[in-house]
Write an enzyme that holds these catalytic residues in place. Structure first.
Site, PDB file in Angstrom:
ATOM      1  N   ARG A 119     -92.135  54.062 -27.077  1.00 58.50           N
ATOM      2  CA  ARG A 119     -92.745  53.514 -25.865  1.00 58.50           C
ATOM      3  C   ARG A 119     -94.353  53.000 -25.822  1.00 58.50           C
ATOM      4  O   ARG A 119     -95.145  53.599 -26.692  1.00 58.50           O
ATOM      5  CB  ARG A 119     -92.874  54.670 -24.521  1.00 58.50           C
ATOM      6  CG  ARG A 119     -92.935  54.041 -23.452  1.00 58.50           C
ATOM      7  CD  ARG A 119     -92.882  54.860 -22.138  1.00 58.50           C
ATOM      8  NE  ARG A 119     -92.250  54.471 -21.103  1.00 58.50           N
ATOM      9  CZ  ARG A 119     -92.309  54.639 -19.870  1.00 58.50           C
ATOM     10  NH1 ARG A 119     -93.383  55.456 -19.348  1.00 58.50           N
ATOM     11  NH2 ARG A 119     -91.844  54.078 -18.742  1.00 58.50           N
ATOM     12  N   TYR A 177    -102.187  58.330 -23.913  1.00 58.72           N
ATOM     13  CA  TYR A 177    -102.079  59.640 -24.493  1.00 58.72           C
ATOM     14  C   TYR A 177    -102.312  59.374 -25.985  1.00 58.72           C
ATOM     15  O   TYR A 177    -102.864  58.335 -26.393  1.00 58.72           O
ATOM     16  CB  TYR A 177    -100.699  60.013 -24.466  1.00 58.72           C
ATOM     17  CG  TYR A 177    -100.459  60.346 -22.670  1.00 58.72           C
ATOM     18  CD1 TYR A 177    -101.207  61.412 -22.381  1.00 58.72           C
ATOM     19  CD2 TYR A 177     -99.601  59.860 -22.020  1.00 58.72           C
ATOM     20  CE1 TYR A 177    -101.031  61.710 -21.013  1.00 58.72           C
ATOM     21  CE2 TYR A 177     -99.084  60.230 -20.657  1.00 58.72           C
ATOM     22  CZ  TYR A 177     -99.926  60.729 -20.161  1.00 58.72           C
ATOM     23  OH  TYR A 177     -99.868  61.177 -18.952  1.00 58.72           O
ATOM     24  N   GLY A 231     -87.254  54.633 -12.299  1.00 56.45           N
ATOM     25  CA  GLY A 231     -87.936  55.640 -12.146  1.00 56.45           C
ATOM     26  C   GLY A 231     -87.884  56.602 -11.002  1.00 56.45           C
ATOM     27  O   GLY A 231     -87.029  57.163 -10.443  1.00 56.45           O
ATOM     28  N   ARG A 232     -88.678  55.930  -9.958  1.00 59.38           N
ATOM     29  CA  ARG A 232     -88.485  56.823  -8.550  1.00 59.38           C
ATOM     30  C   ARG A 232     -87.236  56.654  -7.968  1.00 59.38           C
ATOM     31  O   ARG A 232     -86.830  57.591  -7.541  1.00 59.38           O
ATOM     32  CB  ARG A 232     -89.741  56.185  -7.722  1.00 59.38           C
ATOM     33  CG  ARG A 232     -91.290  56.389  -8.296  1.00 59.38           C
ATOM     34  CD  ARG A 232     -92.065  55.662  -7.375  1.00 59.38           C
ATOM     35  NE  ARG A 232     -93.738  56.007  -7.916  1.00 59.38           N
ATOM     36  CZ  ARG A 232     -94.280  55.182  -8.812  1.00 59.38           C
ATOM     37  NH1 ARG A 232     -93.587  54.033  -9.205  1.00 59.38           N
ATOM     38  NH2 ARG A 232     -95.463  55.245  -8.878  1.00 59.38           N
ATOM     39  N   GLN A 244     -88.075  62.439 -24.734  1.00 62.09           N
ATOM     40  CA  GLN A 244     -89.640  61.863 -25.144  1.00 62.09           C
ATOM     41  C   GLN A 244     -90.737  62.808 -25.497  1.00 62.09           C
ATOM     42  O   GLN A 244     -90.797  63.859 -25.061  1.00 62.09           O
ATOM     43  CB  GLN A 244     -89.840  61.061 -23.603  1.00 62.09           C
ATOM     44  CG  GLN A 244     -91.207  60.327 -24.096  1.00 62.09           C
ATOM     45  CD  GLN A 244     -91.971  59.839 -22.936  1.00 62.09           C
ATOM     46  OE1 GLN A 244     -92.311  60.499 -21.966  1.00 62.09           O
ATOM     47  NE2 GLN A 244     -91.871  58.631 -22.680  1.00 62.09           N
TER      48      GLN A 244
END
Length: 364
Positions: free
Chosen positions: A232, A185, A321-322, A98
């Site tokens: 993304r 971002y 994810g987690r 990424q």
């Protein structure tokens, strides 16, 4: 269609439909933000995912916003990533890098003392970055500073930096790259009216606000091939001061353009906190109409919700994810309905093996 069935489309040849989501962990070797053997172990432990998407990776020395995050613009960084990609491939995995530029979500300490760059000189409110310095060796969260508005030369250089970072990634052994266009971002800052007040070709109407993203995708695709490029997007994520009334319309327009360019996938980052807004079904239908390629969704999915969103045709792959942090063998654990370990938030950013590569010791 099962979460555990293989998936093949264009450059993606995956053993299952589970994706390890990109998660910042800040474990690089210093100085130089260099990926290392510990990171190789971490990713290889999770190679049973159909696809691994790495933590966000700097494309240049002024694209950073958090301490100890990796880059891919120096030969030392490329060599470090080669350790990672070799380890993942030896374990039978597929891995994309990424790529990000944080834009205004930064601090002068990461910018050689200068102001971070952004579409417009607008400081994000209630937005902080993780910074390690001599006074705070364990890290602290600090407020972002006021950015400077990018010139055309800045824009052209950043587009080129993305393209070079993609080529460097493939040279380091990655199977492809994901362009980070969400979560507040730089690219996301161009997409939204609240952070983009430009009056040139990159601001104003949605067609102008998507231009920066499309120029980056074209440049990256020219270097490595469009089918090895993912993007993304995060239309319903509004943290980092990113609420924009026109973002859904803008994202759908961007998706139509990405369809024309033939990118490998769109990765939809969904809000994942407890009271997060639900993604309207109307948006999922519109996204699928705009874009016929692979769609990845990420946002607190379990097996039932994952298979439901795929069965409805709204997604092809589902990212976790987690759960992947604490359960390196997550696909087999979910498939066999085994208990899952919970991750320790304490060592999420920075540190060593604790809470990073030692979770396999917690499981039977």
């Amino acid at each position: 269609m099962s979460l555990f069935s293989p998936y093949q489309k264009h450059a993606l040849h995956l053993k299952n439909r589970m994706v390890m989501a990109p998660m910042t962990r800040s474990r690089t070797t210093q100085p130089g933000n260099i990926p290392n053997a510990m990171m190789a172990t971490y990713y290889a432990q999770r190679a049973s995912a159909g696809l691994i998407i790495t933590e966000a990776t700097q494309i240049s020395d002024d694209s950073q916003g958090y301490s100890f995050t990796p880059g891919v613009y120096t030969s030392e960084q490329q060599a470090g990533w080669r350790l990672v990609t070799d380890a993942v491939h030896q374990a039978g995995g597929t891995i994309f890098n990424q790529l990000w530029h944080v834009g205004r979500v930064s601090h002068p300490v990461f910018q050689q003392g200068q102001a971070p760059m952004a579409p417009s000189a607008i400081k994000p409110t209630d937005t902080r970055v993780w910074l390690v310095d001599e006074q705070h060796p364990d890290g602290q969260m600090v407020e972002c500073s006021i950015p400077r508005e990018m010139t055309q030369a800045d824009i052209d250089r950043v587009v080129n930096d993305f393209a070079n970072a993609a080529k460097n990634s493939v040279d380091a052994g990655f199977d492809g790259v994901e362009i980070h266009g969400g979560n507040g971002y730089l690219i996301d800052q161009f997409l939204r009216t609240n952070s983009n007040h430009r009056v040139d070709a990159y601001g104003g109407a949605p067609a102008k606000r998507v231009r920066f993203l499309i120029e980056i995708v074209r440049a990256v695709s020219a270097k490595i091939g469009a089918d090895r490029v993912g993007v993304r997007l995060a239309p319903f994520v509004t943290f980092k001061d990113m609420a924009c009334p026109e973002i859904v319309e803008t994202i759908l327009l961007a998706s139509q353009e990405l369809e024309k360019l033939g990118v490998g996938y769109i990765h939809l980052s969904e809000a994942d906190w407890d009271d997060a807004p639900q993604i309207p079904e109307s948006f999922r239908i519109a996204l699928r109409k705009a874009y016929s390629g692979t769609i990845i969704v990420a946002g607190r999915y379990d097996v039932i919700r994952a298979e439901e969103v795929m069965a409805n045709g709204y997604a092809d792959l589902v990212a976790f994810g987690r759960a992947f942090i604490a359960n390196p063998d997550l696909p087999s654990r979910l498939q066999q309905q085994l208990p899952l370990a919970e991750f320790d938030k304490g060592p999420l950013f920075g540190g060593g093996a604790a809470g990073y590569t030692d979770y396999s010791n917690y499981l039977d």
